[in-house]
Structures are given as structure tokens and as C-alpha cells.
Scaffold this motif. Sequence first.
Motif, PDB file in Angstrom:
ATOM      1  N   ALA A 108       0.837  -1.201   0.000  1.00  0.00           N
ATOM      2  CA  ALA A 108       0.000   0.000   0.000  1.00  0.00           C
ATOM      3  C   ALA A 108       0.874   1.254   0.000  1.00  0.00           C
ATOM      4  O   ALA A 108       0.570   2.231  -0.697  1.00  0.00           O
ATOM      5  CB  ALA A 108      -0.920  -0.002   1.217  1.00  0.00           C
ATOM      6  N   ALA A 109       1.985   1.242   0.764  1.00  0.00           N
ATOM      7  CA  ALA A 109       2.894   2.390   0.772  1.00  0.00           C
ATOM      8  C   ALA A 109       3.540   2.583  -0.599  1.00  0.00           C
ATOM      9  O   ALA A 109       3.665   3.712  -1.087  1.00  0.00           O
ATOM     10  CB  ALA A 109       3.958   2.200   1.848  1.00  0.00           C
ATOM     11  N   GLU A 110       3.962   1.478  -1.232  1.00  0.00           N
ATOM     12  CA  GLU A 110       4.530   1.580  -2.582  1.00  0.00           C
ATOM     13  C   GLU A 110       3.482   2.113  -3.570  1.00  0.00           C
ATOM     14  O   GLU A 110       3.793   2.929  -4.453  1.00  0.00           O
ATOM     15  CB  GLU A 110       5.040   0.217  -3.048  1.00  0.00           C
ATOM     16  N   ALA A 111       2.251   1.651  -3.428  1.00  0.00           N
ATOM     17  CA  ALA A 111       1.177   2.163  -4.290  1.00  0.00           C
ATOM     18  C   ALA A 111       0.979   3.657  -4.060  1.00  0.00           C
ATOM     19  O   ALA A 111       0.714   4.410  -5.013  1.00  0.00           O
ATOM     20  CB  ALA A 111      -0.122   1.406  -4.022  1.00  0.00           C
ATOM     21  N   GLY A 112       1.121   4.094  -2.797  1.00  0.00           N
ATOM     22  CA  GLY A 112       0.980   5.514  -2.496  1.00  0.00           C
ATOM     23  C   GLY A 112       2.037   6.355  -3.187  1.00  0.00           C
ATOM     24  O   GLY A 112       1.751   7.446  -3.696  1.00  0.00           O
ATOM     25  N   ILE A 113       3.281   5.857  -3.246  1.00  0.00           N
ATOM     26  CA  ILE A 113       4.356   6.590  -3.925  1.00  0.00           C
ATOM     27  C   ILE A 113       4.055   6.706  -5.415  1.00  0.00           C
ATOM     28  O   ILE A 113       4.121   7.796  -6.001  1.00  0.00           O
ATOM     29  CB  ILE A 113       5.706   5.906  -3.677  1.00  0.00           C
ATOM     30  N   ASP A 114       3.704   5.588  -6.049  1.00  0.00           N
ATOM     31  CA  ASP A 114       3.422   5.613  -7.487  1.00  0.00           C
ATOM     32  C   ASP A 114       2.205   6.487  -7.794  1.00  0.00           C
ATOM     33  O   ASP A 114       2.178   7.210  -8.796  1.00  0.00           O
ATOM     34  CB  ASP A 114       3.202   4.190  -8.004  1.00  0.00           C
ATOM     35  N   TRP A 115       1.187   6.402  -6.934  1.00  0.00           N
ATOM     36  CA  TRP A 115      -0.016   7.205  -7.133  1.00  0.00           C
ATOM     37  C   TRP A 115       0.297   8.692  -7.021  1.00  0.00           C
ATOM     38  O   TRP A 115      -0.154   9.502  -7.846  1.00  0.00           O
ATOM     39  CB  TRP A 115      -1.074   6.802  -6.102  1.00  0.00           C
ATOM     40  N   ALA A 116       1.089   9.071  -6.030  1.00  0.00           N
ATOM     41  CA  ALA A 116       1.407  10.482  -5.825  1.00  0.00           C
ATOM     42  C   ALA A 116       2.226  11.028  -6.998  1.00  0.00           C
ATOM     43  O   ALA A 116       1.996  12.161  -7.449  1.00  0.00           O
ATOM     44  CB  ALA A 116       2.163  10.672  -4.518  1.00  0.00           C
ATOM     45  N   ILE A 117       3.180  10.237  -7.522  1.00  0.00           N
ATOM     46  CA  ILE A 117       3.987  10.693  -8.661  1.00  0.00           C
ATOM     47  C   ILE A 117       3.096  10.886  -9.888  1.00  0.00           C
ATOM     48  O   ILE A 117       3.224  11.880 -10.617  1.00  0.00           O
ATOM     49  CB  ILE A 117       5.116   9.695  -8.953  1.00  0.00           C
ATOM     50  N   ALA A 118       2.197   9.925 -10.124  1.00  0.00           N
ATOM     51  CA  ALA A 118       1.287  10.048 -11.267  1.00  0.00           C
ATOM     52  C   ALA A 118       0.394  11.280 -11.126  1.00  0.00           C
ATOM     53  O   ALA A 118       0.146  11.994 -12.113  1.00  0.00           O
ATOM     54  CB  ALA A 118       0.441   8.783 -11.402  1.00  0.00           C
ATOM     55  N   GLN A 119      -0.080  11.539  -9.915  1.00  0.00           N
ATOM     56  CA  GLN A 119      -0.929  12.707  -9.707  1.00  0.00           C
ATOM     57  C   GLN A 119      -0.139  14.004  -9.879  1.00  0.00           C
ATOM     58  O   GLN A 119      -0.647  14.977 -10.454  1.00  0.00           O
ATOM     59  CB  GLN A 119      -1.541  12.656  -8.300  1.00  0.00           C
ATOM     60  N   LEU A 120       1.098  14.032  -9.418  1.00  0.00           N
ATOM     61  CA  LEU A 120       1.925  15.232  -9.572  1.00  0.00           C
ATOM     62  C   LEU A 120       2.155  15.566 -11.038  1.00  0.00           C
ATOM     63  O   LEU A 120       2.219  16.741 -11.413  1.00  0.00           O
ATOM     64  CB  LEU A 120       3.278  15.031  -8.885  1.00  0.00           C
ATOM     65  N   ASN A 121       2.289  14.546 -11.868  1.00  0.00           N
ATOM     66  CA  ASN A 121       2.600  14.756 -13.275  1.00  0.00           C
ATOM     67  C   ASN A 121       1.367  14.966 -14.136  1.00  0.00           C
ATOM     68  O   ASN A 121       1.489  15.282 -15.323  1.00  0.00           O
ATOM     69  CB  ASN A 121       3.413  13.569 -13.815  1.00  0.00           C
ATOM     70  N   GLY A 122       0.195  14.781 -13.572  1.00  0.00           N
ATOM     71  CA  GLY A 122      -1.032  14.989 -14.344  1.00  0.00           C
ATOM     72  C   GLY A 122      -1.369  16.468 -14.437  1.00  0.00           C
ATOM     73  O   GLY A 122      -1.275  17.202 -13.453  1.00  0.00           O
ATOM     74  N   PRO A 123      -1.783  16.947 -15.597  1.00  0.00           N
ATOM     75  CA  PRO A 123      -2.083  18.382 -15.756  1.00  0.00           C
ATOM     76  C   PRO A 123      -3.504  18.777 -15.371  1.00  0.00           C
ATOM     77  O   PRO A 123      -3.786  19.963 -15.217  1.00  0.00           O
ATOM     78  CB  PRO A 123      -1.858  18.606 -17.253  1.00  0.00           C
ATOM     79  N   ARG A 124      -4.402  17.792 -15.225  1.00  0.00           N
ATOM     80  CA  ARG A 124      -5.820  18.109 -15.039  1.00  0.00           C
ATOM     81  C   ARG A 124      -6.115  18.579 -13.616  1.00  0.00           C
ATOM     82  O   ARG A 124      -5.524  18.082 -12.646  1.00  0.00           O
ATOM     83  CB  ARG A 124      -6.666  16.873 -15.347  1.00  0.00           C
ATOM     84  N   PRO A 125      -7.053  19.514 -13.444  1.00  0.00           N
ATOM     85  CA  PRO A 125      -7.530  19.859 -12.096  1.00  0.00           C
ATOM     86  C   PRO A 125      -8.253  18.668 -11.469  1.00  0.00           C
ATOM     87  O   PRO A 125      -8.813  17.822 -12.186  1.00  0.00           O
ATOM     88  CB  PRO A 125      -8.500  21.021 -12.350  1.00  0.00           C
ATOM     89  N   VAL A 126      -8.227  18.583 -10.144  1.00  0.00           N
ATOM     90  CA  VAL A 126      -8.874  17.475  -9.443  1.00  0.00           C
ATOM     91  C   VAL A 126      -9.834  18.026  -8.397  1.00  0.00           C
ATOM     92  O   VAL A 126      -9.690  19.159  -7.923  1.00  0.00           O
ATOM     93  CB  VAL A 126      -7.838  16.547  -8.777  1.00  0.00           C
ATOM     94  N   ASP A 127     -10.824  17.178  -8.042  1.00  0.00           N
ATOM     95  CA  ASP A 127     -11.777  17.568  -7.010  1.00  0.00           C
ATOM     96  C   ASP A 127     -11.350  16.980  -5.671  1.00  0.00           C
ATOM     97  O   ASP A 127     -10.251  16.452  -5.519  1.00  0.00           O
ATOM     98  CB  ASP A 127     -13.188  17.124  -7.391  1.00  0.00           C
ATOM     99  N   ALA A 128     -12.239  17.052  -4.675  1.00  0.00           N
ATOM    100  CA  ALA A 128     -11.907  16.581  -3.334  1.00  0.00           C
ATOM    101  C   ALA A 128     -11.711  15.079  -3.273  1.00  0.00           C
ATOM    102  O   ALA A 128     -11.129  14.569  -2.311  1.00  0.00           O
ATOM    103  CB  ALA A 128     -13.005  17.002  -2.356  1.00  0.00           C
ATOM    104  N   ARG A 129     -12.192  14.334  -4.296  1.00  0.00           N
ATOM    105  CA  ARG A 129     -12.010  12.884  -4.353  1.00  0.00           C
ATOM    106  C   ARG A 129     -10.907  12.495  -5.338  1.00  0.00           C
ATOM    107  O   ARG A 129     -10.809  11.335  -5.730  1.00  0.00           O
ATOM    108  CB  ARG A 129     -13.332  12.213  -4.744  1.00  0.00           C
ATOM    109  N   CYS A 130     -10.110  13.470  -5.738  1.00  0.00           N
ATOM    110  CA  CYS A 130      -8.959  13.250  -6.626  1.00  0.00           C
ATOM    111  C   CYS A 130      -9.372  12.871  -8.038  1.00  0.00           C
ATOM    112  O   CYS A 130      -8.528  12.383  -8.811  1.00  0.00           O
ATOM    113  CB  CYS A 130      -8.015  12.189  -6.062  1.00  0.00           C
ATOM    114  N   ASP A 131     -10.625  13.061  -8.398  1.00  0.00           N
ATOM    115  CA  ASP A 131     -11.085  12.766  -9.753  1.00  0.00           C
ATOM    116  C   ASP A 131     -10.885  13.989 -10.645  1.00  0.00           C
ATOM    117  O   ASP A 131     -11.005  15.131 -10.177  1.00  0.00           O
ATOM    118  CB  ASP A 131     -12.567  12.380  -9.749  1.00  0.00           C
ATOM    119  N   PRO A 132     -10.570  13.789 -11.939  1.00  0.00           N
ATOM    120  CA  PRO A 132     -10.349  14.925 -12.837  1.00  0.00           C
ATOM    121  C   PRO A 132     -11.592  15.789 -12.976  1.00  0.00           C
ATOM    122  O   PRO A 132     -12.720  15.301 -12.985  1.00  0.00           O
ATOM    123  CB  PRO A 132      -9.988  14.258 -14.165  1.00  0.00           C
ATOM    124  N   LEU A 133     -11.347  17.091 -13.072  1.00  0.00           N
ATOM    125  CA  LEU A 133     -12.414  18.055 -13.277  1.00  0.00           C
ATOM    126  C   LEU A 133     -12.378  18.567 -14.710  1.00  0.00           C
ATOM    127  O   LEU A 133     -11.318  18.667 -15.326  1.00  0.00           O
ATOM    128  CB  LEU A 133     -12.250  19.246 -12.325  1.00  0.00           C
TER     129      LEU A 133
END
Length: 422
Positions: free
Chosen positions: A52-77
Motif C-alpha cells: 500500500a505504501a509503494e502504491a501511495g508513492i506511485d499514485w502520488a507521482i502520477a498525480q503530480l505529473n497529471g495536468p488536469r484539475p482534481v476535485d476533493a475525491r482526486c477525480d479529474p475536473l
Amino acid sequence: RRRHHQRGAASLAVSLLLLMAMLLSAAYAHRALLSEQRASADQQRATQAFEAAEAGIDWAIAQLNGPRPVDARCDPLTDASGSSFRERYLSVDTDSGLQTPRLWKGGGQDIALQPGCVRSGNAWSCACPSNGWPDLPAATGGDLAPQPAFSVQFSAEPRPGLVRLSATGCSNAAGACRPGVAGRADAVVRLQVLLGLLPGMSVLPQAALTVRGTVDAAGALGVHNNDVASGGLTVRAGGSLIGTAVRLSTAPGGAAEASTATHDSALAALAPERLFASHFGLDRTRWAHHPAAQAVDCTLACGAAIAAAVNAAGSNRMVSITGDAAIDGPLTLGSAERPVILVVSGTAALRGDVTLHGVLYAADIRWDGPTGAPAGVHGAVISESDYRGNGAPRLQRDAEVLRALQRHTGSFARVPGSWKDY
């Protein structure tokens, strides 16, 4: 007769002793089995927390590199006025390049924002708060339905472009994986990794207009560079600057007629791929593989398609076009706060009132048609061959826009050798 009735008493005693020994052996074996089961269960929970911690690292990197705005549930806006994950959790000093986490006030203390996720069924349920603790659902279902979870947090580093990412993984959504809520997870693993920013543009151009070939301006082209730090260079060309109505202005105290550098043999001899790499730090193909780089089809006039791609990106605006691009005005791309890198592998043919905040890079550039204020480029323009046209755009080297591009665009990646577990 008495001895006959007592025969077999010793055998009974021995049998009882053997039975007792067997019972003790069975009890001991059962105890060892229970210990192994407990150890196996603990190992399973620890592995779940680690993954789960490794998934958190990969998830955070992917989110940092994404250009789209996100909502409170981390879904693209679809609303570009929202903030991207990077903007929500990292604050970047444009001058120094230092990355610092965004904070919120909790109990009178400054606390770094912590997004997180919990595994529910076959999917992850995430929370990306802009203030306060993450709102994650509690674990349910007991041991038969484990719900691994993670939370991530950023911390500052003293070197520009670096940030430390900490991920906490739990075997269930409790404890450190649900900060601000009472409870304790069965197993907790904490991992750290250092992230480095590979910028969308690594080396900023010195001139407002850079061409390997010739600048042939039939209209009243305006080229301006008021930045003293860059030397006030307006035009850098491998060939000639042709145009009787070209308007030039340079840094205070400098002479406009001396602000151009033409017939630059080193620039003229530079291969196009080397020119690209000298500014972007990568070849064109690898640059287009930045997670935030959006490929736009410009088979037809594509101003609207480029605008849609730019507006869909809350930040980290990078557009890649294969082939020629016909861009007609009126059209505004980007802003001073959220500039754009526009890379065209063919000819960029602009017509009329097109305004771009950022960098326009193309194999060849042509700007035609009547143009009025504020049409032009606020940032820099680079051509692998020539600049031509009868338009009168204003090409302004904007140091703040260029620094914003260098600090706010690009991709985060793990720094080798920085991974740690606790």
C-alpha cells in the motif's frame, strides 16, 4: 488367583504415560501451528501495508505529473479553474525553484496537507483535501475483507527542483493512514523517496526570437527584450534579419540596433535536433512522452483543438503537434500565471490575432494577416529554420513567464538511491 487378577497393571500405566506424551506432543504441535498461523497473518498484513505504501508513492507521482484539475475525491475536473494535484500540495518559488508543501492550520499548528486512499472492493477511494485531514471511509468487514490504505505527505528539500515524498501504508484504514481519526492499524509501513523535477524547458532562450535561418518580416514585426539579466538580446539568427518596418526595443540603457545577433555561424551549423535538446534537455520524441504533454491532431485548422487541450490542463501545460499547425485568431493560449509550451514538428502558420503566453517552438514559423494588440508571444519564439510573414505581432521575451515555465512544467521522477523504508 490374586496375582492372576493383577496381571497387566504395568501395561496400563505405560499406556497412560504414552497417551499423556501423545497429548503433550499434539498440544505442542498445535501451539506451533497457531504460532505459524499468527506469523503468517502478521506477514500478510505487513506485506499489505508495504505494498500500500509503494502504491501511495506511485499514485502520488502520477498525480503530480497529471495536468488536469482534481476535485476533493482526486477525480479529474472539466472545469479548468480548479487546481491540479501539484498546485494543491506543492508551492513553488519561481525565483529559487524550491518546492515546499502547502500547509493548513490544525490545533494552532502548521500541518502539511495529506491526501490518501483506501482500498474498497475492487477500487481505491481517495481524498484530496485542500484544507484539513483527508476524509477517508473507515475499514469494515474485519479480517475476512482487509482494506489496505495509504496517506502521502511532502516535505521541502534545500535544493531547487527536489521534494521528499513520504508514503504511509496500512493493512487497514486506521491509524496513520487516517490522520486526525482515532484508531490503530494492524500493520504500518512508512517509505520515503526523493523526487526530482525534469522541467519542460531546461535552458531558457536568451533572445525573444531565435531562428537558425533568416528572419524575413514583411510587416511591422515587433521584437522586444527588456530583461537586463539576459543581455537584452532581441533577435538571434543564423542568417539575416530582413525587414524595413521591424520594431526593436532592448534593456534600459541599451541600443535597439545593437540588440540583434545575426549571421551566427554556430547557431546556423547547429542541427535541428541539437537545437531542440539544447533548450529542452531531451530529444523531441522523449519530450513528447512527458506525462503532461498532450498530443493535438492538427490535420485541419487546429486553433480550437489546441485551446481545448490548454484549457483542460489546470497547470503543467505542454502541447505537442506532429506535422504542420494552422492557428487562426482571435485566440489566446495560456496566461502569465499558467503559461504554455507549444512544440510543432512542422510549420506553425499563425494568422491574425493569436496571443500566446509561453514558448512557441517549431520547425518553421510564418505569421500573416492583420494583427492588433496584444497579439504576439509573451515568452519566447524559436524556429529550427526561418521566420517569415507579413503580420505585425509583438514578440516579447518575458522573463517571469519563462521562469514559470521552467519551474512549473515537466515531470517528477524518483531520484536513484533515495528510497528508504522505516
